[in-house]
Design a protein around this motif. Structure first.
Motif, PDB file in Angstrom:
ATOM      1  N   PRO A  79       4.736   6.206  20.052  1.00 54.48           N
ATOM      2  CA  PRO A  79       3.558   6.692  19.348  1.00 54.48           C
ATOM      3  C   PRO A  79       3.888   7.501  18.090  1.00 54.48           C
ATOM      4  O   PRO A  79       3.021   7.687  17.239  1.00 54.48           O
ATOM      5  N   HIS A 124       1.428   0.252  14.036  1.00 58.41           N
ATOM      6  CA  HIS A 124       0.217   0.943  13.609  1.00 58.41           C
ATOM      7  C   HIS A 124       0.112   2.218  14.413  1.00 58.41           C
ATOM      8  O   HIS A 124       0.908   2.455  15.331  1.00 58.41           O
ATOM      9  N   MET A 125      -0.878   3.045  14.102  1.00 55.47           N
ATOM     10  CA  MET A 125      -1.034   4.322  14.788  1.00 55.47           C
ATOM     11  C   MET A 125      -1.024   4.117  16.302  1.00 55.47           C
ATOM     12  O   MET A 125      -1.641   3.191  16.816  1.00 55.47           O
ATOM     13  N   ARG A 126      -0.296   4.975  17.000  1.00 55.69           N
ATOM     14  CA  ARG A 126      -0.097   4.936  18.458  1.00 55.69           C
ATOM     15  C   ARG A 126       0.967   3.937  18.888  1.00 55.69           C
ATOM     16  O   ARG A 126       1.395   3.957  20.037  1.00 55.69           O
ATOM     17  N   ALA A 127       1.336   2.996  18.049  1.00 53.89           N
ATOM     18  CA  ALA A 127       2.287   1.954  18.464  1.00 53.89           C
ATOM     19  C   ALA A 127       3.184   1.584  17.283  1.00 53.89           C
ATOM     20  O   ALA A 127       3.009   0.543  16.661  1.00 53.89           O
TER      21      ALA A 127
ATOM     22  N   GLY B  87      -6.441   0.058  11.540  1.00 57.30           N
ATOM     23  CA  GLY B  87      -5.172   0.291  12.223  1.00 57.30           C
ATOM     24  C   GLY B  87      -4.955   1.733  12.625  1.00 57.30           C
ATOM     25  O   GLY B  87      -3.934   2.062  13.235  1.00 57.30           O
ATOM     26  N   SER B  88      -5.903   2.607  12.276  1.00 56.25           N
ATOM     27  CA  SER B  88      -5.754   4.014  12.664  1.00 56.25           C
ATOM     28  C   SER B  88      -7.101   4.562  13.102  1.00 56.25           C
ATOM     29  O   SER B  88      -8.117   3.859  13.084  1.00 56.25           O
ATOM     30  N   VAL B  89      -7.092   5.804  13.492  1.00 57.20           N
ATOM     31  CA  VAL B  89      -8.296   6.459  14.002  1.00 57.20           C
ATOM     32  C   VAL B  89      -8.448   7.819  13.338  1.00 57.20           C
ATOM     33  O   VAL B  89      -7.486   8.597  13.279  1.00 57.20           O
ATOM     34  N   SER B 116       0.449  13.209  11.213  1.00 53.67           N
ATOM     35  CA  SER B 116       0.059  11.896  11.722  1.00 53.67           C
ATOM     36  C   SER B 116       1.042  10.846  11.276  1.00 53.67           C
ATOM     37  O   SER B 116       1.326  10.716  10.086  1.00 53.67           O
ATOM     38  N   TRP B 183      -9.664   3.135  19.066  1.00 58.55           N
ATOM     39  CA  TRP B 183      -9.659   4.281  19.971  1.00 58.55           C
ATOM     40  C   TRP B 183     -10.639   5.357  19.545  1.00 58.55           C
ATOM     41  O   TRP B 183     -11.006   5.466  18.386  1.00 58.55           O
ATOM     42  N   HIS B 185      -9.888   8.666  20.093  1.00 63.58           N
ATOM     43  CA  HIS B 185      -9.057   9.786  19.632  1.00 63.58           C
ATOM     44  C   HIS B 185      -7.802   9.256  18.975  1.00 63.58           C
ATOM     45  O   HIS B 185      -7.298   8.200  19.353  1.00 63.58           O
ATOM     46  N   ASP B 186      -7.248  10.012  18.033  1.00 63.73           N
ATOM     47  CA  ASP B 186      -6.118   9.425  17.310  1.00 63.73           C
ATOM     48  C   ASP B 186      -4.844   9.390  18.142  1.00 63.73           C
ATOM     49  O   ASP B 186      -4.066   8.457  18.040  1.00 63.73           O
ATOM     50  N   CYS B 187      -4.622  10.392  18.992  1.00 61.28           N
ATOM     51  CA  CYS B 187      -3.428  10.336  19.844  1.00 61.28           C
ATOM     52  C   CYS B 187      -3.818   9.977  21.270  1.00 61.28           C
ATOM     53  O   CYS B 187      -3.214   9.115  21.884  1.00 61.28           O
ATOM     54  N   GLY B 188      -4.852  10.632  21.787  1.00 67.10           N
ATOM     55  CA  GLY B 188      -5.308  10.308  23.135  1.00 67.10           C
ATOM     56  C   GLY B 188      -4.656  11.168  24.195  1.00 67.10           C
ATOM     57  O   GLY B 188      -4.075  12.228  23.907  1.00 67.10           O
ATOM     58  N   ASN B 277      -1.302  -0.483  23.874  1.00 68.97           N
ATOM     59  CA  ASN B 277      -0.894  -0.110  22.522  1.00 68.97           C
ATOM     60  C   ASN B 277      -1.826  -0.649  21.448  1.00 68.97           C
ATOM     61  O   ASN B 277      -1.599  -0.441  20.257  1.00 68.97           O
ATOM     62  N   GLY B 278      -2.849  -1.386  21.863  1.00 72.39           N
ATOM     63  CA  GLY B 278      -3.765  -1.966  20.873  1.00 72.39           C
ATOM     64  C   GLY B 278      -3.303  -3.312  20.351  1.00 72.39           C
ATOM     65  O   GLY B 278      -3.774  -3.754  19.305  1.00 72.39           O
TER      66      GLY B 278
END
Lengths: 148, 405
Positions: A79, A124-127, B87-89, B116, B183, B185-188, B277-278
């Motif tokens: 992440p 991408h974000m988180r991955a 691709g982001s939040v 971030s 998502w 939240h950005d991190c969760g 992971n999306g």
């Protein structure tokens, strides 16, 4: 010859003992300590081996060693970004400089070539994921595709 | 074959005239409630978006105007040309462009900041709250990030890692980022004190210096869409088609909600669930690549490598492909396991990045390598309706997160 190169790199490092890409197997243990990583497992493959770590920041790291125990590539996913200074070792400065000197900004996956090293970043974000390979130090008959 | 600018303009005018004619003849009738990609639809939930050079003079940059307000007041400011990023939040704006006094979040009395991680850069700055208004929809008390500012010039080295500090319009490519991805939240959960799995993302910043911390979900930077009172289960990105040689600009809409209004019905769109992971799966030349995603924030189609695609990268920039002539490919996509729904063939063409139209802001054939992965960037969205369903929300086709198109 290879020994000479490794010795030169080790000499250039001095303290702190940043390690890894282009370094010997001991650097994997130093990486573990520096990243407060948990060693997950070690895998033997045809012509190379893989050390898997999980850093305290939540990134999974794989270090690829040739039969002599030298790290010829690293790959990661997670992440956040891993500690690249730790993972790229002496190559980190050149990587950082190349990142800053990019003329055409590609909003997307990145490929940086500096001398013998190729660094690729994606996701991408988180991955996020990435890998760094020392092209001339790839063992014979091992494909880049195994580094992932 | 390549078109001159004049020919492209003529084509664009012709296309526009044809589509207007269609609309006039009843093309917007009730039989197909989902709008023609990029087509005319209006409503409280319709935010106009454009593909234009923007403030950083970039290509394939999807931009929208975003209004932020001091929470609960009519003291508002509109920031133009913010990057729309599936691709982001979360919303991230530049500290020096926001004139409002927005209250900062704090942890144990110290300011909360975030570093971030984007794929080649980081954004660093405090988390503040604001009301966020897009079209006629308003989300209240949304945690957003302000990038930079006097105390946040340099991201912590534990986060920056030699990557770009995206603290300027030129390094970010826009006046901010509006993350409307999968998502809430950005991190969760991974960044909460309960799970404590991810460090070097959120930081607490007392005067003595910043250090990594964990943050409850409600204090994390969030997707403003899921905080709307309605039309809050996702977005529909609906962009007009772009001629193969490129266009000066492209237009379209970001429509809020999925099957919540007449103008955002899923209709016959296929649903592709994602993994944790999306990501979903792209099938290409008999291989499945599970590291696949849709991302309006990526400015090209980034996939695999030279040895797999047969295309060389450019001599001046190995981040792009430079085939001798435009090269056509076909792939299919399918949802992450255990889903088995497979899409129809997706055809795409990659041109030589060095010889693509250099006055165009919309380039459908821009591509580059991403080993072992498919990053379906903005060109994928040209001429399509693409739905992004947010995790934990419900739609008639099931719960998010998923993509549908």
């Amino acid at each position: 010859m290879r020994t000479a190169v490794v010795l030169f790199l080790a000499g250039a490092l001095c303290a702190p003992a940043w390690a890894t890409l282009g370094q010997g197997a001991a650097s994997v243990r130093r990486d573990q300590q520096q990243m407060r990583a948990k060693a997950m497992r070690s895998l033997q493959r045809q012509g190379y081996s893989v050390q898997q770590l999980r850093s305290a920041s939540g990134v999974q790291v794989r270090e690829y060693l040739d039969p002599d125990g030298h790290v010829f590539a690293v790959a990661w996913n997670g992440p956040v970004h891993p500690n690249l200074q730790q993972l790229l070792g002496t190559y980190f400065g050149a990587f950082k400089q190349a990142m800053q000197q990019r003329t055409r900004v590609s909003r997307g996956p990145v490929e940086i070539r500096v001398g013998d090293m190729v660094v690729q970043l994606g996701g991408h974000m988180r991955a996020l994921f990435g890998r760094a390979i020392l092209v001339s130090q790839m063992p014979a008959n091992v494909s880049r595709e195994v580094v992932r | 074959m390549r078109f001159s600018i004049r020919q492209q303009l003529a084509l664009a005018v012709l296309f526009l005239a044809a589509s207007m004619l269609l609309t006039a003849c009843g093309g917007g009738g009730s039989s197909s409630p989902t709008p023609t990609p990029g087509g005319g639809t209006t409503g409280n939930n319709v935010e106009s978006v454009t593909v234009a050079p923007g403030p950083a003079n970039n290509v394939n940059t999807l931009l929208a105007n975003v209004t932020v307000c001091q929470s609960g007041t009519s003291n508002c400011q509109t920031i133009n040309d913010v990057l729309v990023d599936t691709g982001s939040v979360g919303l991230r704006l530049f500290s020096d462009q926001v004139n409002l006094s927005l209250p900062g979040e704090s942890v144990s009395g110290a300011p909360l900041a975030e570093c971030s991680a984007f794929l080649d850069s980081v954004t660093w700055g405090p988390v503040v709250t604001a009301d966020v208004q897009l079209a006629g929809e308003k989300a209240s008390n949304v945690p957003i990030q302000l990038i930079g500012g006097s105390n946040y010039q340099t991201p912590p080295s534990s986060c920056s890692n030699g990557l770009t500090n995206a603290n300027s319009v030129s390094t970010l490519g826009a006046n901010g980022i509006l993350g409307v991805g999968l998502w809430r939240h950005d991190c969760g959960a991974a960044c909460t004190p309960e799970l404590a799995q991810v460090t070097n993302s959120y930081y607490t910043c007392p005067s003595s210096g910043c250090s990594s911390t964990f943050v409850e979900l409600q204090n994390q930077v969030q997707n403003p869409v899921w905080l709307f009172p309605q039309d809050n289960n996702g977005v529909l990105i609906s962009l007009g088609g772009v001629t193969s040689g490129g266009q000066d600009t492209d237009g379209g809409n970001m429509i809020f909600g999925i099957s919540t209004e007449n103008n955002n019905q899923l209709g016959s769109a296929q649903v592709f669930p994602v993994d944790g992971n999306g990501n979903f799966i792209t099938n290409f030349n008999g291989q499945g690549y599970s590291n696949s995603y849709l991302d309006t924030g990526s400015n090209g189609l980034y996939f695999l490598d030279s040895s797999t695609t047969g295309m060389p990268t450019c001599s001046d920039n190995s981040g792009f492909y430079c085939p001798a002539s435009p090269t056509q490919f076909t792939a299919t996509v399918q949802g992450a396991s255990p889903s088995t729904t497979v899409s129809g063939p997706i055809n795409f063409t990659i041109g030589n990045a060095d010889s693509l139209c250099n006055t165009c802001a919309a380039l459908p054939e821009l591509g580059g390598p991403s080993p072992g992965s498919f990053d379906w960037g903005l060109p994928f969205f040209f001429g399509r309706n693409v739905f992004v369903a947010i995790n934990g929300t419900s739609t008639p086709a099931g719960n998010g997160p998923f993509w549908a198109f």
